[in-house]
Every structure is written in structure tokens, then in C-alpha cells.
Design a protein around this motif. Structure first.
Motif, PDB file in Angstrom:
ATOM      1  N   VAL A 126      -8.693  -5.315  -8.025  1.00 32.43           N
ATOM      2  CA  VAL A 126      -7.265  -5.017  -7.923  1.00 32.43           C
ATOM      3  C   VAL A 126      -7.089  -3.641  -7.273  1.00 32.43           C
ATOM      4  O   VAL A 126      -7.565  -2.633  -7.808  1.00 32.43           O
ATOM      5  CB  VAL A 126      -6.584  -5.036  -9.308  1.00 32.43           C
ATOM      6  CG1 VAL A 126      -5.057  -4.931  -9.136  1.00 32.43           C
ATOM      7  CG2 VAL A 126      -6.941  -6.295 -10.086  1.00 32.43           C
ATOM      8  N   PHE A 182      -6.856  -8.273  -4.791  1.00 30.92           N
ATOM      9  CA  PHE A 182      -5.426  -8.249  -5.126  1.00 30.92           C
ATOM     10  C   PHE A 182      -4.834  -6.954  -4.604  1.00 30.92           C
ATOM     11  O   PHE A 182      -5.356  -5.872  -4.885  1.00 30.92           O
ATOM     12  CB  PHE A 182      -5.228  -8.320  -6.644  1.00 30.92           C
ATOM     13  CG  PHE A 182      -5.700  -9.616  -7.227  1.00 30.92           C
ATOM     14  CD1 PHE A 182      -4.879 -10.735  -7.213  1.00 30.92           C
ATOM     15  CD2 PHE A 182      -6.969  -9.721  -7.763  1.00 30.92           C
ATOM     16  CE1 PHE A 182      -5.313 -11.942  -7.734  1.00 30.92           C
ATOM     17  CE2 PHE A 182      -7.422 -10.925  -8.296  1.00 30.92           C
ATOM     18  CZ  PHE A 182      -6.591 -12.040  -8.269  1.00 30.92           C
ATOM     19  N   THR A 183      -3.752  -7.081  -3.843  1.00 27.09           N
ATOM     20  CA  THR A 183      -3.158  -5.892  -3.251  1.00 27.09           C
ATOM     21  C   THR A 183      -1.645  -5.943  -3.338  1.00 27.09           C
ATOM     22  O   THR A 183      -1.058  -7.023  -3.403  1.00 27.09           O
ATOM     23  CB  THR A 183      -3.609  -5.743  -1.772  1.00 27.09           C
ATOM     24  OG1 THR A 183      -3.058  -4.552  -1.225  1.00 27.09           O
ATOM     25  CG2 THR A 183      -3.172  -6.940  -0.913  1.00 27.09           C
ATOM     26  N   SER A 191      -0.308  -9.366  -4.896  1.00 29.06           N
ATOM     27  CA  SER A 191      -0.108  -9.519  -6.346  1.00 29.06           C
ATOM     28  C   SER A 191       1.367  -9.640  -6.734  1.00 29.06           C
ATOM     29  O   SER A 191       1.674 -10.049  -7.851  1.00 29.06           O
ATOM     30  CB  SER A 191      -0.776  -8.362  -7.096  1.00 29.06           C
ATOM     31  OG  SER A 191      -0.337  -7.132  -6.563  1.00 29.06           O
ATOM     32  N   ILE A 200     -12.596  -9.211 -13.605  1.00 26.20           N
ATOM     33  CA  ILE A 200     -11.654  -8.506 -12.716  1.00 26.20           C
ATOM     34  C   ILE A 200     -11.845  -7.001 -12.899  1.00 26.20           C
ATOM     35  O   ILE A 200     -11.902  -6.506 -14.026  1.00 26.20           O
ATOM     36  CB  ILE A 200     -10.182  -8.895 -13.029  1.00 26.20           C
ATOM     37  CG1 ILE A 200      -9.962 -10.399 -12.776  1.00 26.20           C
ATOM     38  CG2 ILE A 200      -9.216  -8.079 -12.175  1.00 26.20           C
ATOM     39  CD1 ILE A 200      -8.554 -10.896 -13.124  1.00 26.20           C
ATOM     40  N   ASN A 214     -10.119  -3.515 -12.183  1.00 26.46           N
ATOM     41  CA  ASN A 214      -8.782  -2.999 -11.868  1.00 26.46           C
ATOM     42  C   ASN A 214      -8.864  -1.514 -11.533  1.00 26.46           C
ATOM     43  O   ASN A 214      -9.154  -0.684 -12.397  1.00 26.46           O
ATOM     44  CB  ASN A 214      -7.852  -3.249 -13.068  1.00 26.46           C
ATOM     45  CG  ASN A 214      -6.403  -2.933 -12.742  1.00 26.46           C
ATOM     46  OD1 ASN A 214      -6.115  -2.014 -11.982  1.00 26.46           O
ATOM     47  ND2 ASN A 214      -5.488  -3.695 -13.318  1.00 26.46           N
ATOM     48  N   PHE A 227      -2.617 -10.236 -14.464  1.00 31.77           N
ATOM     49  CA  PHE A 227      -4.049 -10.266 -14.143  1.00 31.77           C
ATOM     50  C   PHE A 227      -4.861 -10.885 -15.285  1.00 31.77           C
ATOM     51  O   PHE A 227      -5.782 -11.670 -15.050  1.00 31.77           O
ATOM     52  CB  PHE A 227      -4.562  -8.859 -13.797  1.00 31.77           C
ATOM     53  CG  PHE A 227      -3.907  -8.303 -12.571  1.00 31.77           C
ATOM     54  CD1 PHE A 227      -4.202  -8.812 -11.317  1.00 31.77           C
ATOM     55  CD2 PHE A 227      -2.961  -7.292 -12.662  1.00 31.77           C
ATOM     56  CE1 PHE A 227      -3.578  -8.332 -10.170  1.00 31.77           C
ATOM     57  CE2 PHE A 227      -2.323  -6.807 -11.531  1.00 31.77           C
ATOM     58  CZ  PHE A 227      -2.630  -7.324 -10.279  1.00 31.77           C
TER      59      PHE A 227
END
Ligand code: NAP
Ligand code: ZN
Ligand code: ZN
Length: 354
Positions: A181, A204-205, A225, A241, A243, A254
Motif C-alpha cells: 500500500v 495499492f495507490t 484504492s 499486505i 502498508n 485493506f
């Protein structure tokens, strides 16, 4: 020993030239002439006192690469002329259970940060790598692989290890679906490293304009995202994930993407807390929310050697030091591709012209 750096004199002031003293190298010390220093978002959090505890003047910088110019009599691992690195720590107690485990970042007595930490040796405060030289105990000095471009390798010393360590700790590898992320300094290293470890990587942006870059850096897929449908399409599918976001945000979208027993690890350290996630989002799938801090010295060396083997460095924008204030403002606006690195020749030139 006379040294020069760029310092913040207060939370609101820009960085400016500052002269200070470094200690003469002791028997176990390594003196390094700094060539390059990466620019981490933590530098901004610290100098602008967003985390509290800033002691001014603050000289930030903990992604340091340089040449060894002098070593103490008891130093055997380094000699004059070696390429050396210094990351986020310059000391720790060396005898607690965490130091014994090679996890100096979790030292029970608190590690000594490369900047803005009480300096046991001088009695003052530590000054970091936005400077001409540094003197560091040899245990905390890394061997930089000569085959990597030294400017582009500097960010490995924080952004690299901070993403490598959790990817290793949570066993990321082939067959894993891994999310990263945020595509900033840490995030782009996370993408490269997770890809090199064999995972299927989804970036994820919040910046749709970074999509092509993310694919080039090693992401298999990119999700904006803020697009709820695109997020929902991945519900319950991630093993892990990472972050890296530097601002408070809702974690639930998320966490919903994790499969049973999946983990989201936070490395981003915003000044204000994230809103607390919904408990049901965790308990119904035995999901875990975790955190991770940089990495130990031995693991940092392992990461550098891994990067040398896989030809991994950071994508950098090399800047002269007088552009640092503008670079910080751009980084805060998520406009960095993907790590600023200061060319310290520019500081040495500035000092010569005094
Ligand atoms: P950075 O280069 O500024 O990257 C942060 C990225 O987060 C941005 O590029 C952006 O990516 C995303 N982002 C920023 N604001 C956002 C928002 N409001 N909502 C959603 N996404 C946002 O910073 P960095 O140097 O990688 O550092 C990231 C964080 O990690 C900082 O808080 C830093 O202090 C912390 N850190 C922690 C450790 C540790 O040991 N745990 C070590 C180093 C740094 P997109 O444009 O792709 O959305
Ligand atoms: Zn950092
Ligand atoms: Zn300790």
C-alpha cells in the motif's frame, strides 16, 4: 572534528547550513566521508516535530553511503577506502535479549538513532547523514556491495530493510498474493523485493498516475484504492499486505482483502493514529494487524547481499543539497519518483565556497 550538515533549527524552519563537531574515532569506530544520503519521510516527521521529541538543531538522514577514511585500532571489518553504509541505528545496549537476537531495533533500552537520539558518546544528540562525514561504531556499519550504484543503493539502508524485514518475517514467497500500500520510497522497494521473492504483487495507490511505474517496478497488478469496485474484486484473497502509508487512513478496506489468517503489517508511521479498524473484520477470518520497525544489523547486511544478487536498487532522483526543502515538500505531496537522494558533493562544494 569539524563537520558540516543541513539542519532544521525549529519545526517550522527550512533546512540550512550548520557547522558542528563529530567525535574523533575511538578504537572501535569507523569514520566515513559521506557520498550520498537518501531522504526518508521519517526525516520530515522528525524535523517538523510531528512525532514529538525533536531536539534542535536537527540534522536528519539515515540512508548513508560513503567511503571509509579512518578506522580505530580494533576495527578489523573495514579499512580505508571501503564503501560503507549506515542506516537508522548507530548504537544499542548490546546485551538485552533483543540485541542478543540481532534485533537491535527492538533493544529493551532503546537503540540510538542515527539522528535526534541522545548520544551516549558525546552527551549531546546524534546528527545524521545530511552531512559531510560521520563516525560510527563498527558493529553498526554495513558493507555496501561494490556492484550496486552507491547513490541508488543508499535508500536500501532504511526503505530497503524496512520492507525486506517484514516480507521475510511473514514468509513471503512463491504462491503468495502480496499487497503493497503506497508507492513512495518504502512502497517501491516493497514492490521490487516482494517481486524478487517470487510473490504475486498488487500495488495499492491513491495516485492513478503511478500505475505504469508500478508495473515496471515489478507489480503484477495495480489497484487505485479509492475505487471501491476495484477493491471489492480482491476481497478475501491476500496472504499478506505491507502498508507503507505516511498518513492516517481507514484500514478496514485493506483488512477486508486478507484471506483467513492473513496479516497486514504497518510500517508507515503517521503523526496521528489511524482510526481503529472494525473488530469483526479481524475476528471473522482470524486476521492479524501487525507492525514492524526497520530491521537488525545482520538482517540489513543480508538484505544488501540479496539486493546485490538480484540487482535491486532504488529508483532515485539525485539532488544537490540546496534543493532539499523543495524535495521534502514534494515528498509530502506524494510526488517523489521514488526516493530523493542527496549528492553530498554539493554540500562539500558549498562548504569550500564559504
Ligand atoms: P513516502 O515516500 O512519502 O511514501 C508514502 C506514500 O504513502 C506516498 O507516496 C503515497 O503513495 C502514500 N500516501 C501518502 N499520503 C497518503 C494518504 N493521505 N492516503 C493514502 N496514501 C497516502 O514516505 P516513505 O519514506 O516511504 O515513508 C512512509 C512511512 O513509513 C512514513 O510514515 C515513515 O515515517 C515511515 N517509516 C517507517 C519505518 C519503520 O521502521 N516502520 C521506517 C521508515 C519509514 P501513493 O501516491 O501511491 O498513494
Ligand atoms: Zn527512514
Ligand atoms: Zn539491547
Amino acid at each position: 572534528m569539524k563537520s558540516f550538515g543541513y539542519a532544521a533549527k525549529s519545526a517550522a524552519s527550512p533546512l540550512n547550513l550548520f557547522q558542528f563537531e563529530r567525535r574523533e574515532p575511538g578504537p572501535r569506530d569507523v569514520q566515513i566521508d559521506i557520498l550520498y544520503c537518501g531522504v526518508c519521510h521519517s526525516d520530515v516527521h522528525t524535523a517538523r516535530d510531528e512525532w514529538g521529541g525533536a531536539v534542535y538543531p536537527v540534522v536528519t538522514g539515515h540512508e548513508i553511503v560513503g567511503r571509509v577514511t579512518r578506522v580505530g585500532a580494533e576495527v578489523t571489518r573495514f579499512k580505508e577506502g571501503d564503501l560503507a553504509g549506515v542506516g537508522c541505528m548507530v548504537d544499542s545496549c548490546r546485551h538485552c535479549i533483543n540485541c542478543d537476537d540481532g534485533l537491535e531495533q527492538y533493544c529493551d533500552h532503546g537503540f540510538t538513532g542515527t539522528y535526534n537520539s541522545p548520544d551516549k558518546r558525546s552527551g549531546g544528540v546524534t546528527y545524521g547523514g545530511y552531512s559531510t562525514s560521520i563516525v560510527v561504531d563498527d558493529h553498526f556499519v554495513l558493507r555496501m556491495p561494490e556492484k550496486l550504484d552507491p547513490a541508488a543503493a543508499a535508500p536500501l539502508l532504511c526503505a530497503g530493510i524496512t520492507t525486506y524485514s517484514p516480507l521475510r518475517e511473514w514468509g513471503v514467497g512463491k504462491g503468495h498474493k502480496v499487497g503493497v500500500v503506497g508507492l513512495g520510497g518504502l512502497g517501491h522497494m516493497g514492490v521490487k523485493l516482494a517481486h524478487a521473492m517470487g510473490a504475486h504483487v498488487v500495488l495499492f495507490t491513491t495516485s492513478p498516475g503511478k500505475t505504469q511505474d508500478a508495473l515496471r517496478l515489478g507489480a503484477d497488478e495495480v489497484v487505485v484504492s479509492r475505487d471501491e469496485d476495484a477493491m471489492a474484486a480482491h476481497a478475501g484473497t491476500f496472504h499478506f499486505i505491507l502498508n507503507t502509508v505516511a498518513a492516517p487512513h481507514n484500514l478496514d478496506p485493506f483488512l477486508s482483502l486478507l484471506r483467513r489468517d492473513g496479516t497486514m503489517t504497518l510500517v508507515g508511521a503517521p503523526a496521528e493514529p489511524h482510526p481503529s479498524p472494525t473488530v469483526f473484520n479481524l475476528i471473522f477470518k482470524r486476521r492479524r494487524l501487525a507492525g514492524s520497525l526497520i530491521g537488525g544489523i545482520a538482517e540489513t547486511q543480508e538484505m544488501l547481499d540479496f539486493c546485490a544478487e538480484h540487482g535491486i536498487v532504488s529508483d532515485i532522483e539525485l539532488i544537490p543539497i540546496h534543493q532539499i526543502n523543495e524535495a521534502w515538500d514534494r515528498m509530502v505531496k506524494s510526488d517523489v519518483k521514488y526516493r530523493f537522494v542527496i549528492d553530498m558533493a554539493s554540500l562539500k562544494d558549498e562548504v569550500k565556497s564559504l
